[in-house]
Design an enzyme around this catalytic site. Structure first.
Site, PDB file in Angstrom:
ATOM      1  N   HIS A  73      -2.730 -37.151 -24.479  1.00 58.33           N
ATOM      2  CA  HIS A  73      -2.715 -37.659 -26.231  1.00 58.33           C
ATOM      3  C   HIS A  73      -3.718 -36.996 -26.787  1.00 58.33           C
ATOM      4  O   HIS A  73      -4.490 -37.945 -27.467  1.00 58.33           O
ATOM      5  CB  HIS A  73      -2.669 -39.085 -26.155  1.00 58.33           C
ATOM      6  CG  HIS A  73      -1.697 -39.902 -25.188  1.00 58.33           C
ATOM      7  ND1 HIS A  73      -0.385 -39.876 -25.532  1.00 58.33           N
ATOM      8  CD2 HIS A  73      -1.858 -40.660 -23.966  1.00 58.33           C
ATOM      9  CE1 HIS A  73       0.344 -40.567 -24.484  1.00 58.33           C
ATOM     10  NE2 HIS A  73      -0.474 -41.063 -23.799  1.00 58.33           N
ATOM     11  N   HIS A  74      -4.177 -35.815 -26.644  1.00 59.93           N
ATOM     12  CA  HIS A  74      -5.142 -35.382 -27.400  1.00 59.93           C
ATOM     13  C   HIS A  74      -4.824 -34.109 -27.934  1.00 59.93           C
ATOM     14  O   HIS A  74      -5.610 -33.015 -27.708  1.00 59.93           O
ATOM     15  CB  HIS A  74      -6.261 -35.076 -26.077  1.00 59.93           C
ATOM     16  CG  HIS A  74      -6.843 -36.000 -25.345  1.00 59.93           C
ATOM     17  ND1 HIS A  74      -7.387 -35.955 -24.021  1.00 59.93           N
ATOM     18  CD2 HIS A  74      -6.886 -37.337 -25.578  1.00 59.93           C
ATOM     19  CE1 HIS A  74      -7.582 -36.987 -23.609  1.00 59.93           C
ATOM     20  NE2 HIS A  74      -7.358 -37.949 -24.362  1.00 59.93           N
ATOM     21  N   PRO A  75      -3.862 -33.805 -28.788  1.00 60.83           N
ATOM     22  CA  PRO A  75      -3.495 -32.700 -29.513  1.00 60.83           C
ATOM     23  C   PRO A  75      -4.830 -32.339 -30.636  1.00 60.83           C
ATOM     24  O   PRO A  75      -5.372 -33.331 -31.161  1.00 60.83           O
ATOM     25  CB  PRO A  75      -2.190 -33.024 -30.307  1.00 60.83           C
ATOM     26  CG  PRO A  75      -2.340 -34.486 -30.191  1.00 60.83           C
ATOM     27  CD  PRO A  75      -2.925 -35.252 -29.125  1.00 60.83           C
TER      28      PRO A  75
END
Length: 512
Positions: free
Chosen positions: A449-451
């Protein structure tokens, strides 16, 4: 009547909440804050233990990637917050600044202000850290950072002991000491409840400021221009189009929506825009490119000999950052990460034992070299975007991930976990060849969840924004969020996003 603001902030997520709060401290500055979602109403958001259950609800944009060839052609779910507080209302609450060396590419891209030393005052300005005194930590900021030593699970303690026995350094926390080693996670939790960035920065007192207006339920169609100046935005609220004008527009919509808004506004690669039915206003070929994200393998799962006590925190209690070629090394940015989840954590399609009967060791690569792209699926906000992260496309990513899994299993099979470990369920005793491990990773790898990176900052001609975060080719449009990150830092990016916002807000008056 068209609303008009001195500064219009688009997106009330981590960056937007901080910027709107800071800019509105100046009572003469009229600040508008536009958010597609609404104020959080679901009580599950505030429960730290329920973060894995709230994805896919109506306050999640619920994006999906294209099928990924190197992850068994799977389509990956990409949750993103459509709510005041943005994705800080959905994430796992771990607070990790990153290793100081992570910011060397930032400094090369944008100058000293974007180095770790340059950002340090803004990390400190954002923090309220009271676990112990440290000159490098802030203790009066809006964002609580706790170090929950007493609540840490005995399984997480045994996992950390296993890492130490293998030579991993024992560190005080992820943000004061060097990053490499073992420690419980620092968390954004206050009084046992999730603390989103909006909770911290957009307090009732801040929202009551007469010069700050929060516009909920406004979805942005595009930015409207008068030559090279933005006149404002065209938004849709309750199915009605509304124009909101501003002297400056600041995109804080995140690594997916910020580039999409630019592209729908005609800022991007001419061929990509033409394919989506969009007229090119300004050529900027890297809008939507340079997409980066962390993957974690879900996961190296072990059945427990005895019942696993429920987490008193948020399940994922300890990240361990290491150098894959020498886990004892205490200096330099780490290249792999492990994580202890005091629950079964398996990717879709893999066996997941009952809650309370198993625990998991996650693993991943901190600095993936694969680069993806986001493209508009059409000219309007309702057209589904094309999200292609190119997961595990490079040989480096695949080999380093395999090494991370091998080290995770070394930790998992260490005698320090003997009182808990019954049998390894995933990938299982039969997975002992490199090919078997690669196959497992392809089926187990999932987003952390780190775009980021899709509106890259830089001084070069191809960068989307300059070091002041102004969109190149435009006079009064800025991007301030995870999309400007040139290279992903080692850990969760929320702490860095808040520091980016704090730094930009401090310099904003000089950018008028």
């Amino acid at each position: 009547m068209t609303r008009h603001f001195d500064v219009l902030v688009v997106g009330a997520g981590s960056a937007g909440s901080a910027i709107a709060s800071r800019l509105s401290e100046d009572a003469t500055c009229r600040v508008g804050l536009i958010e597609a979602g609404h104020m959080p109403a679901d009580p599950d958001i505030a429960d730290p233990l329920k973060w894995t259950q709230i994805q896919g609800r109506d306050y999640d944009w619920a994006y999906r990637t294209t099928p990924q060839p190197f992850t068994a052609n799977r389509v990956h779910e990409w949750p993103r917050g459509k709510v005041v507080g943005g994705s800080s209302c959905l994430h796992a609450m771990a607070y990790v600044r990153g290793h100081p060396d992570d910011f060397v590419p930032w400094e090369k891209a944008g100058g000293a202000r974007w180095s770790y030393e340059g950002l340090l005052p803004y990390f400190k300005r954002s923090e309220a850290f009271a676990a112990f005194p440290a000159a490098s930590r802030g203790n009066t900021g809006p964002l609580d950072v706790i170090l929950p030593e007493e609540a840490v699970s005995p399984i997480a303690r045994a996992y950390m002991a296993a890492g130490n026995a293998l030579g991993a350094p024992k560190i005080s926390d992820h943000n004061t000491s060097p990053l490499n080693g073992t420690t419980p996670n620092s968390l954004n939790i206050r009084d046992g409840r999730r603390l989103s960035v909006a909770d911290a920065y957009l307090t009732p007192e801040v929202l009551a400021r007469r010069n700050l207006t929060l516009l909920n339920g406004y979805e942005i169609e595009r930015i409207e221009f008068n030559g090279t100046r933005a006149a404002g935005v065209l938004a849709v609220v309750d199915r009605i189009a509304e124009r909101v004008s501003a002297d400056r527009v600041v995109l804080c919509a995140g690594a997916i929506s910020s580039p999409l808004i630019l592209m729908r506004s005609g800022i991007g690669d001419p061929e990509a825009l033409r394919s989506a039915g969009i007229h090119c206003h300004i050529e900027s070929r890297e809008v939507g490119a340079n997409l980066q994200d962390h993957l974690l393998a879900l996961g190296n799962v072990y059945r427990s000999k005895k019942p696993v006590p429920p987490s008193r925190l948020q399940h994922s209690e300890s990240l361990m950052y290491l150098h894959s070629k020498d886990v004892t090394r205490a200096y330099g940015s780490p290249d792999i990460v492990l994580g202890c989840v005091v629950a079964p954590s398996a990717a879709e399609g893999l066996e997941a034992p009952a809650y309370g009967s198993a625990y998991t060791i996650l693993c991943g690569v901190t600095h993936p070299t694969s680069r993806g792209r986001i493209l508009p699926g059409g000219p309007t906000r309702s057209d589904t975007p094309i999200i292609d992260p190119h997961y595990l496309e490079t040989e480096y990513d695949r080999l380093t991930f395999r090494t991370a899994l091998k080290i995770a299993r070394e930790v998992g099979h260490h005698s320090a976990l003997a009182e808990w470990r019954d049998v390894e369920i995933q990938p299982g005793p039969a997975a002992h060849t490199d090919a078997a491990l690669d196959d497992f990773i392809a089926r187990a790898a999932s987003t952390h969840h780190h775009p980021c990176g899709t509106c890259r900052m830089g001084g070069d001609d191809n960068a989307v924004v300059d070091p002041s975060l102004r969109v190149k080719g435009l006079e009064n449009v800025f991007v301030v969020d995870a999309s400007i990150i040139p290279q992903i830092p080692s850990g969760p990016i929320n702490a860095a996003v808040v520091a980016i916002a704090e730094s930009w807000a401090a310099s904003a008056p000089s950018l008028a």
